[in-house]
Design an enzyme around this catalytic site. Structure first.
Site, PDB file in Angstrom:
ATOM      1  N   LYS A  22       0.834  -1.210   0.000  1.00 34.22           N
ATOM      2  CA  LYS A  22       0.000   0.000   0.000  1.00 34.22           C
ATOM      3  C   LYS A  22       0.872   1.266   0.000  1.00 34.22           C
ATOM      4  O   LYS A  22       0.642   2.191  -0.772  1.00 34.22           O
ATOM      5  CB  LYS A  22      -0.907   0.002   1.237  1.00 34.22           C
ATOM      6  N   ASN A  23       1.870   1.299   0.885  1.00 35.37           N
ATOM      7  CA  ASN A  23       2.643   2.534   1.030  1.00 35.37           C
ATOM      8  C   ASN A  23       3.621   2.768  -0.119  1.00 35.37           C
ATOM      9  O   ASN A  23       4.217   3.841  -0.222  1.00 35.37           O
ATOM     10  CB  ASN A  23       3.387   2.551   2.372  1.00 35.37           C
ATOM     11  N   CYS A 116      -4.532  13.125  13.253  1.00 36.03           N
ATOM     12  CA  CYS A 116      -5.183  11.835  13.096  1.00 36.03           C
ATOM     13  C   CYS A 116      -5.215  11.159  14.450  1.00 36.03           C
ATOM     14  O   CYS A 116      -4.795  11.741  15.446  1.00 36.03           O
ATOM     15  CB  CYS A 116      -4.479  10.980  12.049  1.00 36.03           C
ATOM     16  N   ARG A 121       0.708  14.928  13.375  1.00 32.11           N
ATOM     17  CA  ARG A 121       1.241  14.593  12.035  1.00 32.11           C
ATOM     18  C   ARG A 121       1.380  15.813  11.113  1.00 32.11           C
ATOM     19  O   ARG A 121       0.646  15.960  10.130  1.00 32.11           O
ATOM     20  CB  ARG A 121       0.386  13.501  11.374  1.00 32.11           C
ATOM     21  N   ASP A 304       4.487   0.788  11.884  1.00 30.92           N
ATOM     22  CA  ASP A 304       3.246   0.180  11.391  1.00 30.92           C
ATOM     23  C   ASP A 304       3.055  -1.260  11.878  1.00 30.92           C
ATOM     24  O   ASP A 304       2.019  -1.867  11.598  1.00 30.92           O
ATOM     25  CB  ASP A 304       3.194   0.232   9.857  1.00 30.92           C
ATOM     26  N   ARG A 396      -8.843  -0.227   4.691  1.00 30.42           N
ATOM     27  CA  ARG A 396      -7.955   0.767   4.086  1.00 30.42           C
ATOM     28  C   ARG A 396      -6.601   0.144   3.751  1.00 30.42           C
ATOM     29  O   ARG A 396      -5.938   0.591   2.815  1.00 30.42           O
ATOM     30  CB  ARG A 396      -7.737   1.951   5.035  1.00 30.42           C
TER      31      ARG A 396
END
Ligand code: UD1
Length: 417
Positions: A22-23, A116, A121, A304, A396
């Protein structure tokens, strides 16, 4: 709203295919904007976030369509360099359009991302880098307006930032002159972006290192096919899951080099891990040694995977600490893990964990992508049944999570509340 219901206590066994990262794919999707063309990205995970980025490309005049796990992106007719609040607020990674917009249009209008679930952030590094390259940036009704033809500059990031490194790379690839990024992020996702930009015709030195030199080139050539790297965070989540529940699982479509620190820490935990160039096999009896862990920029332990690691340490045969050096407030999962019986205590960014014998199933609520993953792992190891709500977070970042876990023998299903 959907919920995930899990009856815990099953070992995980079998094989699982890891999706694309994803990233890595999110910035590469925006990099397709830099130079008009028809691109095919392969190994793209079908996620809420990749679909949101596709919608953003469509809103600016392009198209983005999934065909299984390939995404066809056409940026020939993109003509509106604007990323509105409605999209940026649902996905911070939309901010990755800033560099590409400046490269192609010398103009960008991008909503300023808010905070968030895990803290403020900020995006100050992105903005300072663009300003030192000649952009004039103002804030109007919550939207950043950036203007100007960019030139090369020497940029020193005071802290490693994946997003700011990515945005600066994409801004610099067509700028006039040479840009040097010091203290650059060297996460595999950034290396994948560098490889994509080089295929586009970019001239970049320092791949995989903390100093990137970009020789601006206005003669790029868009429109080609590109394969996205495997998702090391999804892979790490499955590895930690097997360490928690016990069992034997082989992960396919992975790059073990991207997971060196995670594999090494898991070995300290007491599991058995073997790998070759694109697969990893883990086996675990379910015994868990306590192992302290501190997150760090790559090649450090990924933030993560911090929440998932904490779930693992909750069932260790002793006490341990988990320190998050990247996001000091990323601990919302602790209160939910406590509902399973975890014994946890937080001072600043240091979590102390007293290992317990068992989790007990409970209704819990997910607060962000990785927190949801840690709750799923804990629920699979728990005695009895658990319900995890606000599951849209998991969609997500994890493709078909419950189907993949069902394939490994977990008793997990999605229900509508
Ligand atoms: C990316 C990842 C996210 C991951 C994070 C850290 C994507 C889409 N997201 O987020 O999953 O958790 O890297 O590995 O790839 N910072 C500033 N000012 C800035 C930018 C960052 O102070 O302008 C700070 C942040 O608050 C944080 C640290 O730098 O403490 C690292 O953040 P960064 O690497 O930028 O995270 P993201 O790119 O947003």
């Amino acid at each position: 709203m959907d919920k995930i219901v899990i009856n815990g206590g099953k070992h995980l066994n079998g094989e699982v295919f890891i999706s694309g990262a994803k990233n890595a794919v999110l910035p590469i999707m925006t990099a397709c904007i830099i130079e008009p063309g028809k691109y095919t990205l392969n190994n793209v995970p079908d996620l809420r976030d990749t679909r949101t980025m596709g919608r953003l490309i469509e809103m600016i005049g392009g198209s983005a369509q999934f065909h299984k796990n390939s995404m066809q992106i056409n940026t020939v007719n993109c003509d509106k360099p604007v990323a509105p609040y409605e999209l940026v607020k649902t996905m911070r990674a939309s901010f990755y359009v800033l560099g590409p917009f400046m490269s192609r249009y010398n103009y960008a209008e991008v909503s300023l991302p808010g905070g968030c679930a895990w803290g403020p952030r900020p995006v100050d590094f992105h903005l300072k880098a663009l300003e030192s390259m000649g952009a004039t940036i103002s804030l109007e009704r919550g939207n950043l307006i950036s203007k100007g033809k960019l030139h090369g500059a020497e940029i020193d990031f005071e802290k490693v930032s994946v997003g700011a490194t990515g945005n600066t790379l994409m801004a610099a690839v067509k700028a006039d002159g040479i840009t040097v990024i010091n203290n650059a992020a060297c996460e595999p996702d950034i290396t994948d972006l560098v490889d994509f930009l080089v295929k586009l015709g970019g001239n970049i030195e320092g791949r995989d290192t903390t100093q990137l030199t970009i020789y601006g080139n206005s003669q790029l050539k868009g429109g080609f096919e590109y394969d996205i790297i495997p998702d090391r965070i999804e892979a790490g989540t499955f590895l930690i899951g097997v360490a928690l529940t016990g069992g034997e699982v082989t992960l396919r479509n992975v790059n073990p080099k991207h997971l060196e620190i995670v594999i090494s820490k898991l070995k300290d935990v007491g599991v058995n891990i073997q790998y070759d160039s694109d697969s990893i096999t883990i086996s675990s009896s379910g015994n868990i040694n306590p192992v302290d862990m501190t997150t760090g920029a790559y090649p450090g332990f990924p933030t993560d995977l911090q929440a998932q690691w904490m779930a693992l340490m909750c069932l260790a045969s002793g006490n341990s600490t988990v320190i998050d050096e990247i996001y000091h407030d990323r601990f919302t999962h602790m209160a939910e893990l406590s509902r399973f019986g975890a014994k946890l205590h937080l001072v600043d960014n240091i979590a102390s964990i007293n290992g317990i014998k068992n989790f007990y199933g409970a209704p819990v609520m997910s607060t962000d992508i990785r927190a949801s993953a840690s709750l799923i792992l804990a629920a699979m190891a728990a005695e009895g049944s658990s319900e995890i709500s606000r599951i849209y977070h998991i969609d997500r970042g994890y493709e078909n999570i419950e189907m993949k876990l069902q394939g490994l023998g977990a008793d997990i299903k999605r229900t509508q509340a």
